[in-house]
Write a protein that holds these residues in place. Sequence first.
Motif, mmCIF file in Angstrom:
data_model
loop_
_atom_site.group_PDB
_atom_site.id
_atom_site.type_symbol
_atom_site.label_atom_id
_atom_site.label_comp_id
_atom_site.label_asym_id
_atom_site.label_seq_id
_atom_site.Cartn_x
_atom_site.Cartn_y
_atom_site.Cartn_z
ATOM 1 N N LEU A 235 0.834 -1.204 0.000
ATOM 2 C CA LEU A 235 0.000 0.000 0.000
ATOM 3 C C LEU A 235 0.865 1.249 0.000
ATOM 4 O O LEU A 235 1.909 1.299 0.647
ATOM 5 N N THR A 236 0.417 2.251 -0.723
ATOM 6 C CA THR A 236 1.050 3.564 -0.634
ATOM 7 C C THR A 236 0.631 4.200 0.677
ATOM 8 O O THR A 236 -0.298 3.725 1.350
ATOM 9 N N LEU A 237 1.288 5.293 1.054
ATOM 10 C CA LEU A 237 0.920 5.994 2.287
ATOM 11 C C LEU A 237 -0.530 6.481 2.220
ATOM 12 O O LEU A 237 -1.265 6.393 3.208
ATOM 13 N N GLU A 238 -0.951 6.956 1.061
ATOM 14 C CA GLU A 238 -2.324 7.426 0.894
ATOM 15 C C GLU A 238 -3.320 6.288 1.108
ATOM 16 O O GLU A 238 -4.341 6.459 1.795
ATOM 17 N N SER A 263 -0.017 -5.599 11.303
ATOM 18 C CA SER A 263 1.065 -6.140 10.468
ATOM 19 C C SER A 263 1.781 -5.036 9.704
ATOM 20 O O SER A 263 2.995 -5.097 9.501
ATOM 21 N N CYS A 264 1.028 -4.027 9.273
ATOM 22 C CA CYS A 264 1.627 -2.908 8.545
ATOM 23 C C CYS A 264 2.646 -2.158 9.396
ATOM 24 O O CYS A 264 3.623 -1.613 8.863
ATOM 25 N N TYR A 265 2.433 -2.115 10.709
ATOM 26 C CA TYR A 265 3.311 -1.333 11.583
ATOM 27 C C TYR A 265 4.307 -2.188 12.373
ATOM 28 O O TYR A 265 5.071 -1.660 13.177
ATOM 29 N N TYR A 358 -0.724 -10.602 3.941
ATOM 30 C CA TYR A 358 0.714 -10.433 3.698
ATOM 31 C C TYR A 358 1.046 -9.089 3.072
ATOM 32 O O TYR A 358 2.199 -8.648 3.130
ATOM 33 N N VAL A 359 0.048 -8.400 2.495
ATOM 34 C CA VAL A 359 0.295 -7.058 1.968
ATOM 35 C C VAL A 359 0.714 -6.124 3.098
ATOM 36 O O VAL A 359 1.483 -5.176 2.903
ATOM 37 N N GLY A 360 0.241 -6.405 4.315
ATOM 38 C CA GLY A 360 0.648 -5.606 5.471
ATOM 39 C C GLY A 360 2.147 -5.703 5.706
ATOM 40 O O GLY A 360 2.822 -4.703 5.979
ATOM 41 N N ARG A 361 2.688 -6.889 5.578
ATOM 42 C CA ARG A 361 4.134 -7.099 5.757
ATOM 43 C C ARG A 361 4.928 -6.361 4.683
ATOM 44 O O ARG A 361 5.932 -5.719 4.970
ATOM 45 N N THR A 363 3.885 -3.776 3.058
ATOM 46 C CA THR A 363 3.680 -2.338 3.273
ATOM 47 C C THR A 363 4.643 -1.809 4.327
ATOM 48 O O THR A 363 5.161 -0.698 4.209
ATOM 49 N N PHE A 364 4.896 -2.620 5.363
ATOM 50 C CA PHE A 364 5.872 -2.190 6.365
ATOM 51 C C PHE A 364 7.232 -1.955 5.713
ATOM 52 O O PHE A 364 7.879 -0.932 5.951
ATOM 53 N N ALA A 365 7.678 -2.911 4.905
ATOM 54 C CA ALA A 365 9.016 -2.827 4.314
ATOM 55 C C ALA A 365 9.170 -1.603 3.424
ATOM 56 O O ALA A 365 10.220 -0.958 3.431
ATOM 57 N N THR A 366 8.137 -1.273 2.679
ATOM 58 C CA THR A 366 8.241 -0.175 1.706
ATOM 59 C C THR A 366 7.773 1.155 2.285
ATOM 60 O O THR A 366 8.569 2.056 2.526
ATOM 61 N N THR A 367 6.477 1.265 2.508
ATOM 62 C CA THR A 367 5.862 2.547 2.872
ATOM 63 C C THR A 367 6.212 3.003 4.285
ATOM 64 O O THR A 367 6.413 4.190 4.530
ATOM 65 N N VAL A 368 6.263 2.066 5.230
ATOM 66 C CA VAL A 368 6.520 2.442 6.624
ATOM 67 C C VAL A 368 8.010 2.585 6.906
ATOM 68 O O VAL A 368 8.445 3.538 7.539
ATOM 69 N N ALA A 369 8.824 1.647 6.426
ATOM 70 C CA ALA A 369 10.243 1.633 6.798
ATOM 71 C C ALA A 369 11.157 2.270 5.762
ATOM 72 O O ALA A 369 11.819 3.264 6.037
ATOM 73 N N LEU A 370 11.199 1.694 4.567
ATOM 74 C CA LEU A 370 12.155 2.163 3.565
ATOM 75 C C LEU A 370 11.910 3.616 3.170
ATOM 76 O O LEU A 370 12.849 4.396 3.036
ATOM 77 N N ALA A 371 10.655 3.986 2.986
ATOM 78 C CA ALA A 371 10.333 5.360 2.581
ATOM 79 C C ALA A 371 10.672 6.369 3.660
ATOM 80 O O ALA A 371 10.743 7.575 3.387
ATOM 81 N N ASN A 372 10.886 5.896 4.895
ATOM 82 C CA ASN A 372 11.266 6.785 5.993
ATOM 83 C C ASN A 372 12.735 6.617 6.370
ATOM 84 O O ASN A 372 13.138 6.905 7.500
ATOM 85 N N ASN A 373 13.505 6.148 5.381
ATOM 86 C CA ASN A 373 14.972 6.104 5.480
ATOM 87 C C ASN A 373 15.514 5.171 6.563
ATOM 88 O O ASN A 373 16.626 5.379 7.066
ATOM 89 N N ILE A 374 14.744 4.148 6.944
ATOM 90 C CA ILE A 374 15.290 3.134 7.851
ATOM 91 C C ILE A 374 16.249 2.266 7.046
ATOM 92 O O ILE A 374 15.891 1.774 5.973
ATOM 93 N N PRO A 375 17.477 2.057 7.503
ATOM 94 C CA PRO A 375 18.461 1.271 6.739
ATOM 95 C C PRO A 375 17.981 -0.149 6.469
ATOM 96 O O PRO A 375 17.260 -0.742 7.279
ATOM 97 N N MET A 376 18.407 -0.677 5.339
ATOM 98 C CA MET A 376 18.002 -2.017 4.929
ATOM 99 C C MET A 376 18.363 -3.061 5.981
ATOM 100 O O MET A 376 17.610 -4.014 6.230
ATOM 101 N N GLU A 377 19.522 -2.888 6.641
ATOM 102 C CA GLU A 377 19.958 -3.854 7.647
ATOM 103 C C GLU A 377 18.985 -3.892 8.829
ATOM 104 O O GLU A 377 18.712 -4.950 9.392
ATOM 105 N N VAL A 378 18.461 -2.711 9.204
ATOM 106 C CA VAL A 378 17.518 -2.634 10.319
ATOM 107 C C VAL A 378 16.180 -3.260 9.919
ATOM 108 O O VAL A 378 15.568 -4.009 10.686
ATOM 109 N N ILE A 379 15.744 -2.961 8.692
ATOM 110 C CA ILE A 379 14.489 -3.548 8.200
ATOM 111 C C ILE A 379 14.597 -5.065 8.189
ATOM 112 O O ILE A 379 13.677 -5.778 8.586
#
Length: 414
Positions: A235-238, A263-265, A358-361, A363-379
């Motif tokens: 999911l996108t942020l919107e 799951s998204c968070y 599983y879309v929630g999972r 969404t966490f990786a992309t919209t919640v984490a990666l888009a907010n500059n969390i490093p790949m190693e932390v994700i």
Amino acid sequence: MKKLKVNFYLKGDKKNADGNIAIYAKIYLGNQYSTFSTSKYISKVRWEKTSNLRNPLRIDNEVSLKSYLESLEKSIIDKYTELQKDNSITEEITPLYLKNHCFNPNSEEKLTLLDIISKHNNYFKKQVLKGDRAKGSLEKYERMKDVISEYLQLKYKLKDIPFEKVNRQFVFGLDEYLRFERKHGGKSGLANNTTVKYIRNISSIVSHSKTMGLVSDNPFSIYDKSLNEVDTVYLTLEELKKIETKQISNRRLDVVRDIFLFSCYTSYAPVDVMNLRKGNYSLDSDLDSWIHTKRQKTGVKTNVLVIPPLKRIIEKYKDDPECTEENRLVPNRSNSNMNAYLKEIADLCGIEKNLTWYVGRHTFATTVALANNIPMEVISQIMGHKRITQTQHYAKLLDGTVKQHMKGLSENFI
């Protein structure tokens, strides 16, 4: 006459209470082999220092151990010579055949393919009951038994087949059957990835039997088809905010929406969300809230800091009767019910995507984490992955993130 060779080695993952390592033996006949435990142990230091007990020894228990292994090797060689001279034996003498005649001389068991699947699934069931493996994985292997039964009936007119008859033709015939003939959803033939996963599952089952010394070879290891890369749905942020802020008066859909957002968070897979109890929720020394748990699939610790939208969900169900009875953080729902109701929620929110749990999972990786500059190693750590390449599959770069980095790059080339 094939050349016989017996090698002894340490199996590092098998230790006794004293920390000594198990000594295993491997019987070679030509390019085939079979392994078994000698039921003896030794420290890794002494094994290496004595050159695998080949050097002159002064320690009594090591002298006895060396004598035992030499006697064991001789008994295998003598049994092989004896079998070679036995004219009544019509079948091929394989390492497994030799091992069984050395250590199970009265065993007449001829394993079939379905026997092997049953033995694996019974063992896996014990792991599930102990909490070491997921129930969903057991269902996957039980389904594999049904698939093999169907294939045997339709293509060979058999209820079962001796394992020794499973060859290259059988393996690739199974691929062809799954890919073009197996019925699913009113259609004939399964998609490439489903087909490959089925055959990887049966290969995993047979590998278990090989490890246990029940078979000497895994004919499915020759299978060389690979998975096609599939675009991850997220999911996108919107879209995420649409679901989060949608007014839903129906409790059935409201609960499903909250579990999905959970799951998204957190990035937690369905089985991990349903395993959570209030004991997994705690405060650290800075009074920040955390969820502490392990991914059931990988056993990796996945501690997640509780951010505001996640905390609102936990507080909402703190005293909910569905949760208090079993001390859960959120109500219990099955994967199938979740996915069916999520489609209703997608329609209510005007989201034209195949919304699953599983879309929630993703969404966490992309919209919640990666888009907010969390490093790949932390994700990767949060998602419970053992390899960062697994995370890269989930964490697809968003256009906004690409633009952000490229903007900074373009300033260097004015």
